[in-house]
Motif scaffolding. Sequence first.
Motif, short mmCIF file in Angstrom:
data_model
loop_
_atom_site.label_atom_id
_atom_site.label_comp_id
_atom_site.label_asym_id
_atom_site.label_seq_id
_atom_site.Cartn_x
_atom_site.Cartn_y
_atom_site.Cartn_z
N ASP A 73 0.82 -1.22 0.00
CA ASP A 73 0.00 0.00 0.00
C ASP A 73 0.84 1.26 0.00
OD1 ASP A 73 -2.40 -1.46 0.00
OD2 ASP A 73 -2.31 -1.69 2.19
N GLY A 74 1.89 1.28 -0.81
CA GLY A 74 2.70 2.48 -0.99
C GLY A 74 3.87 2.64 -0.04
N ARG A 75 4.00 1.75 0.94
CA ARG A 75 5.14 1.86 1.86
C ARG A 75 6.39 1.32 1.19
NH1 ARG A 75 2.96 -1.41 6.67
NH2 ARG A 75 2.19 -2.48 4.85
N LYS A 76 7.39 2.18 1.07
CA LYS A 76 8.64 1.80 0.40
C LYS A 76 9.44 0.82 1.27
CE LYS A 76 8.70 4.94 -3.01
NZ LYS A 76 8.76 4.61 -4.39
N PRO A 77 10.08 -0.15 0.65
CA PRO A 77 10.91 -1.09 1.42
C PRO A 77 12.24 -0.45 1.80
CG PRO A 77 11.05 -1.60 -0.90
CD PRO A 77 10.03 -0.49 -0.76
N ALA A 78 12.84 -0.98 2.84
CA ALA A 78 14.17 -0.53 3.24
C ALA A 78 15.17 -1.05 2.21
CB ALA A 78 14.52 -1.06 4.62
N ARG A 79 16.10 -0.20 1.84
CA ARG A 79 17.12 -0.59 0.87
C ARG A 79 18.44 -0.77 1.58
NH1 ARG A 79 15.86 0.47 -4.66
NH2 ARG A 79 17.70 -0.81 -4.96
N SER A 80 19.19 -1.77 1.16
CA SER A 80 20.50 -2.03 1.75
C SER A 80 21.50 -1.02 1.24
CB SER A 80 20.99 -3.43 1.38
OG SER A 80 20.13 -4.39 1.88
N VAL A 81 22.41 -0.67 2.12
CA VAL A 81 23.50 0.23 1.77
C VAL A 81 24.72 -0.63 1.47
CG1 VAL A 81 24.91 2.16 2.58
CG2 VAL A 81 22.54 1.94 3.32
N ALA A 82 25.56 -0.18 0.58
CA ALA A 82 26.75 -0.93 0.22
C ALA A 82 27.56 -1.25 1.47
CB ALA A 82 27.60 -0.13 -0.77
N SER A 83 27.78 -2.54 1.69
CA SER A 83 28.50 -2.96 2.88
C SER A 83 29.96 -3.24 2.59
CB SER A 83 27.84 -4.21 3.46
OG SER A 83 27.93 -5.27 2.53
N GLY A 84 30.32 -3.30 1.34
CA GLY A 84 31.70 -3.60 0.98
C GLY A 84 32.01 -5.07 1.12
N SER A 85 31.01 -5.89 1.35
CA SER A 85 31.21 -7.32 1.51
C SER A 85 31.61 -7.94 0.18
CB SER A 85 29.91 -7.96 2.01
OG SER A 85 30.00 -9.36 1.95
N GLN A 86 32.59 -8.80 0.22
CA GLN A 86 33.02 -9.49 -1.00
C GLN A 86 32.58 -10.95 -0.96
OE1 GLN A 86 34.42 -8.17 -3.72
NE2 GLN A 86 34.15 -6.20 -2.73
N ALA A 87 31.29 -11.14 -0.71
CA ALA A 87 30.72 -12.49 -0.67
C ALA A 87 30.83 -13.12 -2.05
CB ALA A 87 29.28 -12.44 -0.21
N LYS A 88 30.73 -14.42 -2.10
CA LYS A 88 30.80 -15.10 -3.39
C LYS A 88 29.61 -14.71 -4.25
CE LYS A 88 33.35 -19.25 -2.33
NZ LYS A 88 33.31 -20.71 -2.38
N LEU A 89 29.90 -14.25 -5.43
CA LEU A 89 28.84 -13.82 -6.34
C LEU A 89 27.95 -14.98 -6.75
CD1 LEU A 89 30.66 -11.30 -8.70
CD2 LEU A 89 29.00 -10.82 -6.91
N THR A 90 28.53 -16.14 -6.97
CA THR A 90 27.72 -17.29 -7.38
C THR A 90 26.71 -17.66 -6.31
OG1 THR A 90 29.59 -18.11 -8.67
CG2 THR A 90 27.84 -19.67 -8.19
N ALA A 91 27.12 -17.61 -5.05
CA ALA A 91 26.20 -17.94 -3.96
C ALA A 91 25.08 -16.90 -3.88
CB ALA A 91 26.94 -18.01 -2.64
N LEU A 92 25.41 -15.63 -4.08
CA LEU A 92 24.39 -14.58 -4.06
C LEU A 92 23.40 -14.76 -5.22
CD1 LEU A 92 26.49 -11.43 -3.14
CD2 LEU A 92 24.76 -12.55 -1.74
N HIS A 93 23.93 -15.08 -6.40
CA HIS A 93 23.05 -15.30 -7.55
C HIS A 93 22.18 -16.53 -7.33
CE1 HIS A 93 24.23 -12.11 -10.24
NE2 HIS A 93 25.51 -12.40 -10.05
N ARG A 94 22.72 -17.56 -6.70
CA ARG A 94 21.94 -18.76 -6.42
C ARG A 94 20.80 -18.44 -5.45
NH1 ARG A 94 25.74 -21.87 -4.20
NH2 ARG A 94 26.66 -22.19 -6.24
N ARG A 95 21.11 -17.66 -4.42
CA ARG A 95 20.09 -17.26 -3.44
C ARG A 95 19.03 -16.39 -4.10
NH1 ARG A 95 21.92 -13.63 1.32
NH2 ARG A 95 23.79 -14.80 0.88
N ALA A 96 19.46 -15.45 -4.93
CA ALA A 96 18.52 -14.57 -5.63
C ALA A 96 17.63 -15.38 -6.57
CB ALA A 96 19.27 -13.49 -6.39
#
Length: 140
Positions: A73-96
């Motif tokens: 109903d129009g309430r904007k979600p909280a957005r993440s700020v760049a954390s500088g984390s160098q997590a594995k991209l493949t794992a992030l893409h798999r989770r997404a």
Amino acid sequence: MYEPIRTKSVHSTMAGSSTDFPHRSREEELDIQLAGHLAALLAVTDELRATAPSQDLDVAGDRLADQVARLRDGRKPARSVASGSQAKLTALHRRAHALAGRALVVAASRADTAAAILAAERMDAHAAAQAEPQELTGVG
């Protein structure tokens, strides 16, 4: 041997007046569930943007935020700020990819075409991103 029951049955009190607490329709429950899945996908998308910025992720993040706001109903979600984390991209893409799949299932069950299309597009993008490192390294 047993003490007699001195209070009303739970079943009889539940069957009486059901206006004691708010009830939500199936559609409202699905809206809440879909908004949750899309918000989780947005969080992973923002994490990916912080790790490996791209125009595609910027656009996807904005579109996801718009869909979550629409469902809430129009309430904007909280957005993440760049954390500088160098997590594995493949794992992030798999989770997404998994989150987009869950969102797609809920969007399809509630016949929300816009959210279903967005979730399917994100699934395709994250599946392609998972395949890229394997193609570059020759592992397959």
